[in-house]
Design an enzyme around this catalytic site. Structure first.
Site, mmCIF file in Angstrom:
data_model
loop_
_atom_site.group_PDB
_atom_site.id
_atom_site.type_symbol
_atom_site.label_atom_id
_atom_site.label_comp_id
_atom_site.label_asym_id
_atom_site.label_seq_id
_atom_site.Cartn_x
_atom_site.Cartn_y
_atom_site.Cartn_z
ATOM 1 N N PHE A 9 0.846 -1.189 0.000
ATOM 2 C CA PHE A 9 0.000 0.000 0.000
ATOM 3 C C PHE A 9 0.885 1.244 0.000
ATOM 4 C CE2 PHE A 9 -2.423 -3.428 1.916
ATOM 5 C CZ PHE A 9 -3.611 -3.363 1.200
ATOM 6 N N LEU A 10 1.798 1.299 -0.956
ATOM 7 C CA LEU A 10 2.748 2.405 -1.048
ATOM 8 C C LEU A 10 2.142 3.531 -1.874
ATOM 9 C CD1 LEU A 10 5.930 0.280 -1.875
ATOM 10 C CD2 LEU A 10 5.083 0.976 0.383
ATOM 11 N N LYS A 11 2.223 4.745 -1.353
ATOM 12 C CA LYS A 11 1.699 5.899 -2.070
ATOM 13 C C LYS A 11 2.782 6.483 -2.969
ATOM 14 C CE LYS A 11 0.376 7.852 1.862
ATOM 15 N NZ LYS A 11 0.664 6.770 2.778
ATOM 16 N N GLU A 12 2.357 6.965 -4.136
ATOM 17 C CA GLU A 12 3.280 7.585 -5.063
ATOM 18 C C GLU A 12 3.967 8.770 -4.394
ATOM 19 O OE1 GLU A 12 3.135 9.779 -9.391
ATOM 20 O OE2 GLU A 12 1.592 8.320 -8.896
ATOM 21 N N LYS A 28 -6.443 -5.446 -1.509
ATOM 22 C CA LYS A 28 -5.650 -4.541 -2.347
ATOM 23 C C LYS A 28 -6.497 -3.991 -3.490
ATOM 24 C CE LYS A 28 -2.253 -2.360 -4.186
ATOM 25 N NZ LYS A 28 -1.778 -1.128 -3.599
ATOM 26 N N ASN A 42 -7.659 -0.064 -4.144
ATOM 27 C CA ASN A 42 -7.422 0.628 -5.416
ATOM 28 C C ASN A 42 -8.733 1.129 -6.014
ATOM 29 O OD1 ASN A 42 -4.700 0.217 -5.295
ATOM 30 N ND2 ASN A 42 -4.642 -1.379 -6.837
ATOM 31 N N TYR A 62 -8.482 15.197 -5.163
ATOM 32 C CA TYR A 62 -7.956 16.042 -6.232
ATOM 33 C C TYR A 62 -8.240 15.361 -7.557
ATOM 34 C CZ TYR A 62 -5.474 18.449 -2.535
ATOM 35 O OH TYR A 62 -5.182 19.156 -1.407
ATOM 36 N N CYS A 111 0.226 -6.582 -5.687
ATOM 37 C CA CYS A 111 0.193 -7.477 -4.540
ATOM 38 C C CYS A 111 1.416 -8.379 -4.626
ATOM 39 C CB CYS A 111 -1.099 -8.301 -4.580
ATOM 40 S SG CYS A 111 -1.365 -9.288 -3.120
#
Length: 143
Positions: A23-26, A78, A82, A125, A134
């Site tokens: 669950f990594l954010k950009e 996951k 998303n 936004y 995953c």
């Protein structure tokens, strides 16, 4: 498939497959990895779950962030995350088009709906920016 390939190679050891969605954010991947808000372990094998718990131990010293579930539920978690984020962004994109058409200020609308604690400001936004994968881990359980 793994069992068949091991047999063809004359290799015999116990293993388990573990689903471990990320669950990594950009733009924040390193911080998210070092301080995850949740760690999902999808497995039915208690020994494999123990191996993954030990792997993540250094990253959850303040409190336990591990949620254990079956593999299918882990992977669906996951995809559901998303889809939820995509829905929020898509909704804001549509509101942005509507705001432009009627002369409303989308930033003011974003602030107005984001101030509702049930909604919040995250992912309000317009634009794109969701996705991910995953991880499936192969955990060797014996020598």
């Amino acid at each position: 498939m793994i069992s068949s390939e091991l047999m063809n190679r004359g290799i015999d050891f116990k293993y388990s497959i573990v689903s471990n969605p990320e669950f990594l954010k950009e733009g924040a991947a390193v911080d998210d990895f070092m301080r995850p808000d949740r760690i999902i372990i999808g497995a039915d094998d208690e020994q494999a779950i123990g191996v993954i718990r030990a792997l993540y131990e250094p990253f959850q010293r303040n409190h336990n962030r591990i949620i254990v579930m079956d593999s299918k539920s882990a992977e669906l978690t996951k995809y559901a995350a998303n889809a939820m984020l995509a829905t929020r962004i898509s909704f804001m994109n549509e509101l942005s088009f509507l705001a432009e058409a009627i002369g409303a200020d989308i930033e003011m609308v974003r602030q107005g709906i984001g101030s509702d604690p049930r909604i919040g400001y995250s992912f309000l936004y317009s634009g794109c920016g969701y996705g991910g994968s995953c991880f499936r881990l192969f955990v060797r359980l014996s020598g």
